[in-house]
Design a protein around this motif. Structure first.
Motif, PDB file in Angstrom:
ATOM      1  N   SER A 127      -3.467 -10.847  40.358  1.00 36.77           N
ATOM      2  CA  SER A 127      -3.694 -11.678  41.529  1.00 36.77           C
ATOM      3  C   SER A 127      -4.147 -13.069  41.093  1.00 36.77           C
ATOM      4  O   SER A 127      -4.402 -13.323  39.918  1.00 36.77           O
ATOM      5  N   ALA A 128      -4.278 -13.941  42.063  1.00 37.37           N
ATOM      6  CA  ALA A 128      -4.772 -15.290  41.774  1.00 37.37           C
ATOM      7  C   ALA A 128      -6.281 -15.379  41.864  1.00 37.37           C
ATOM      8  O   ALA A 128      -6.876 -16.350  41.377  1.00 37.37           O
ATOM      9  N   ASP A 129      -6.919 -14.366  42.460  1.00 38.64           N
ATOM     10  CA  ASP A 129      -8.336 -14.540  42.792  1.00 38.64           C
ATOM     11  C   ASP A 129      -9.223 -13.337  42.496  1.00 38.64           C
ATOM     12  O   ASP A 129     -10.388 -13.329  42.885  1.00 38.64           O
ATOM     13  N   LYS A 130      -8.710 -12.323  41.795  1.00 37.29           N
ATOM     14  CA  LYS A 130      -9.518 -11.150  41.499  1.00 37.29           C
ATOM     15  C   LYS A 130      -9.658 -10.976  39.987  1.00 37.29           C
ATOM     16  O   LYS A 130      -8.775 -11.350  39.220  1.00 37.29           O
ATOM     17  N   ARG A 131     -10.782 -10.382  39.586  1.00 34.10           N
ATOM     18  CA  ARG A 131     -10.970 -10.035  38.186  1.00 34.10           C
ATOM     19  C   ARG A 131      -9.854  -9.103  37.729  1.00 34.10           C
ATOM     20  O   ARG A 131      -9.313  -8.315  38.514  1.00 34.10           O
ATOM     21  N   VAL A 158      -5.456 -12.849  25.914  1.00 37.74           N
ATOM     22  CA  VAL A 158      -5.547 -12.465  27.323  1.00 37.74           C
ATOM     23  C   VAL A 158      -6.785 -13.077  27.959  1.00 37.74           C
ATOM     24  O   VAL A 158      -6.733 -13.644  29.063  1.00 37.74           O
ATOM     25  N   MET A 159      -7.931 -12.963  27.283  1.00 42.27           N
ATOM     26  CA  MET A 159      -9.178 -13.482  27.842  1.00 42.27           C
ATOM     27  C   MET A 159      -9.114 -14.995  28.048  1.00 42.27           C
ATOM     28  O   MET A 159      -9.537 -15.514  29.091  1.00 42.27           O
ATOM     29  N   CYS A 160      -8.582 -15.693  27.067  1.00 46.65           N
ATOM     30  CA  CYS A 160      -8.477 -17.148  27.191  1.00 46.65           C
ATOM     31  C   CYS A 160      -7.520 -17.546  28.308  1.00 46.65           C
ATOM     32  O   CYS A 160      -7.765 -18.521  29.039  1.00 46.65           O
ATOM     33  N   ASN A 161      -6.447 -16.802  28.465  1.00 50.26           N
ATOM     34  CA  ASN A 161      -5.500 -17.097  29.539  1.00 50.26           C
ATOM     35  C   ASN A 161      -6.150 -16.908  30.903  1.00 50.26           C
ATOM     36  O   ASN A 161      -5.912 -17.697  31.830  1.00 50.26           O
ATOM     37  N   ARG A 189      -8.206 -19.872  31.669  1.00 49.93           N
ATOM     38  CA  ARG A 189      -7.413 -21.049  32.010  1.00 49.93           C
ATOM     39  C   ARG A 189      -6.792 -20.943  33.400  1.00 49.93           C
ATOM     40  O   ARG A 189      -6.723 -21.930  34.139  1.00 49.93           O
ATOM     41  N   THR A 190      -6.286 -19.752  33.742  1.00 41.36           N
ATOM     42  CA  THR A 190      -5.477 -19.607  34.958  1.00 41.36           C
ATOM     43  C   THR A 190      -6.266 -19.223  36.197  1.00 41.36           C
ATOM     44  O   THR A 190      -5.877 -19.577  37.308  1.00 41.36           O
ATOM     45  N   LYS A 191      -7.346 -18.477  36.046  1.00 43.63           N
ATOM     46  CA  LYS A 191      -8.191 -18.164  37.202  1.00 43.63           C
ATOM     47  C   LYS A 191      -9.654 -18.083  36.761  1.00 43.63           C
ATOM     48  O   LYS A 191     -10.266 -17.020  36.760  1.00 43.63           O
ATOM     49  N   PRO A 192     -10.187 -19.250  36.381  1.00 41.44           N
ATOM     50  CA  PRO A 192     -11.541 -19.295  35.826  1.00 41.44           C
ATOM     51  C   PRO A 192     -12.605 -18.782  36.784  1.00 41.44           C
ATOM     52  O   PRO A 192     -13.646 -18.270  36.340  1.00 41.44           O
ATOM     53  N   GLN A 193     -12.359 -18.882  38.085  1.00 46.80           N
ATOM     54  CA  GLN A 193     -13.360 -18.436  39.058  1.00 46.80           C
ATOM     55  C   GLN A 193     -13.641 -16.950  38.957  1.00 46.80           C
ATOM     56  O   GLN A 193     -14.674 -16.480  39.437  1.00 46.80           O
ATOM     57  N   THR A 194     -12.744 -16.192  38.322  1.00 48.95           N
ATOM     58  CA  THR A 194     -12.962 -14.749  38.158  1.00 48.95           C
ATOM     59  C   THR A 194     -13.709 -14.420  36.870  1.00 48.95           C
ATOM     60  O   THR A 194     -13.961 -13.245  36.595  1.00 48.95           O
ATOM     61  N   GLY A 205     -14.015 -18.148  27.171  1.00 43.87           N
ATOM     62  CA  GLY A 205     -13.751 -19.493  27.641  1.00 43.87           C
ATOM     63  C   GLY A 205     -14.682 -20.509  27.010  1.00 43.87           C
ATOM     64  O   GLY A 205     -14.246 -21.579  26.551  1.00 43.87           O
ATOM     65  N   GLU A 206     -15.961 -20.176  26.962  1.00 41.33           N
ATOM     66  CA  GLU A 206     -16.931 -21.110  26.413  1.00 41.33           C
ATOM     67  C   GLU A 206     -16.713 -21.350  24.920  1.00 41.33           C
ATOM     68  O   GLU A 206     -16.966 -22.452  24.417  1.00 41.33           O
TER      69      GLU A 206
END
Length: 238
Positions: A86-90, A194-197, A200-205, A215-216
C-alpha cells in the motif's frame, strides 16, 4: 490450540511442516511473487520456527497451519511487482492483509484448489493476521498467542542463527540442512535494500519503528526529526 486441519504433513530440509492444501498453495504463492532472497528467507523462517517450536513445551500446543501460513507469508508485501504494498501502511500490515485475503480466496476456490473453509472463522483469520503484523514487534508479540510467538521466533532465528535458540532446540545439523536447501546468499543486502526503499517511498510508515533506523543510517535526506513521539509531545502538550 491444536490445528483443526488434520494430520497432513510434508518434510522440507528435514523439518516436518503441515502439508495441507492451504500451506502448499502458500508456498507456491510466495514462490510466484517473491525474489529468491526473500523466498529463501520466508522458507528458512518457517522451517526454523517449526524445528524449535516442536521441541519447546511452551510452543508445541499451537495451530500448526496458522503458524506455517504466517511464516510463509510474513513478507509477501516485499513482492517484486509491489502488488501487495500500500501507499500508507507498514509493510507488516500489508503482508497481514494480503495473507488474510489469500486464505479467504483459497477457501472460496476450495472446490478447485482443495482448500477447506472448515475452522477458518474470523478469530482464526485474526490470529493469522496478528502473527504477521506483530512479527517485528517482539516486545508485544511474545506476550500474545503461541502462534504469534512461534512465528516471530522463527523469523528472529533467521537473523541471529543457532545461538538465538533455547539450548538443544535447534541443532547445527538442522541449521545447515535448512540453509543448504534455502541459501542465505544476498540476505543482508536484500533486507537493507527493502528497508531503504520503504524509507524513500513511504517514510511516514517508518518513523515509529525499526525501519527508520535504516533510513537514518543509509538514506540521504531521511529524518525522523519532527515525526517522533517526543517532538509531538514537546509541541502540543503543556
Amino acid at each position: 490450540m491444536g490445528s483443526t486441519t488434520g494430520t497432513q504433513s510434508q518434510t522440507l530440509a528435514g523439518i516436518d511442516i503441515p502439508g495441507t492444501a492451504l500451506v502448499t498453495a502458500a508456498i507456491d504463492f510466495a514462490r510466484q511473487h517473491l525474489d529468491d532472497v526473500t523466498y529463501n528467507h520466508i522458507m528458512r523462517s518457517a522451517l526454523l520456527g517449526f524445528a524449535v517450536a516442536d521441541k519447546s513445551p511452551d510452543l508445541q500446543a499451537r495451530d500448526r497451519e496458522v503458524h506455517a501460513l504466517a511464516a510463509l507469508l510474513h513478507d509477501i508485501s516485499w513482492d517484486t511487482n509491489g502488488t501487495f504494498a500500500s501507499a500508507d501502511k507498514r509493510f507488516e500490515v500489508d503482508s497481514a492483509d494480503a495473507a488474510r485475503i489469500f486464505v479467504e480466496q483459497q477457501i472460496v476456490q476450495g472446490s478447485t484448489q482443495g482448500a477447506s473453509g472448515n475452522g477458518w472463522r474470523p478469530a482464526r483469520l485474526q490470529l493469522l493476521w496478528d502473527a504477521i503484523a506483530l512479527h517485528t514487534t517482539p516486545s508485544i508479540g511474545m506476550y500474545k498467542e503461541v502462534e504469534v510467538k512461534a512465528t516471530g521466533f522463527g523469523i528472529f532465528l533467521d537473523f541471529v542463527g543457532v545461538a538465538g535458540a533455547p539450548p538443544g532446540a535447534l541443532t547445527d545439523a538442522e541449521w545447515d540442512a535448512i540453509v543448504a536447501e534455502y541459501p542465505r546468499a544476498g540476505f543482508r543486502d536484500g533486507v537493507k535494500s527493502v528497508m531503504c526503499n520503504l524509507c524513500r517511498t513511504k517514510p511516514q510508515t517508518t518513523y515509529d519503528n525499526f525501519v527508520g533506523d535504516f533510513g537514518e543510517e543509509l538514506v540521504e535526506g531521511y529524518s525522523r526529526k519532527g515525526k517522533r513521539a517526543f517532538d509531538f509531545m514537546t509541541a502540543t502538550v503543556e
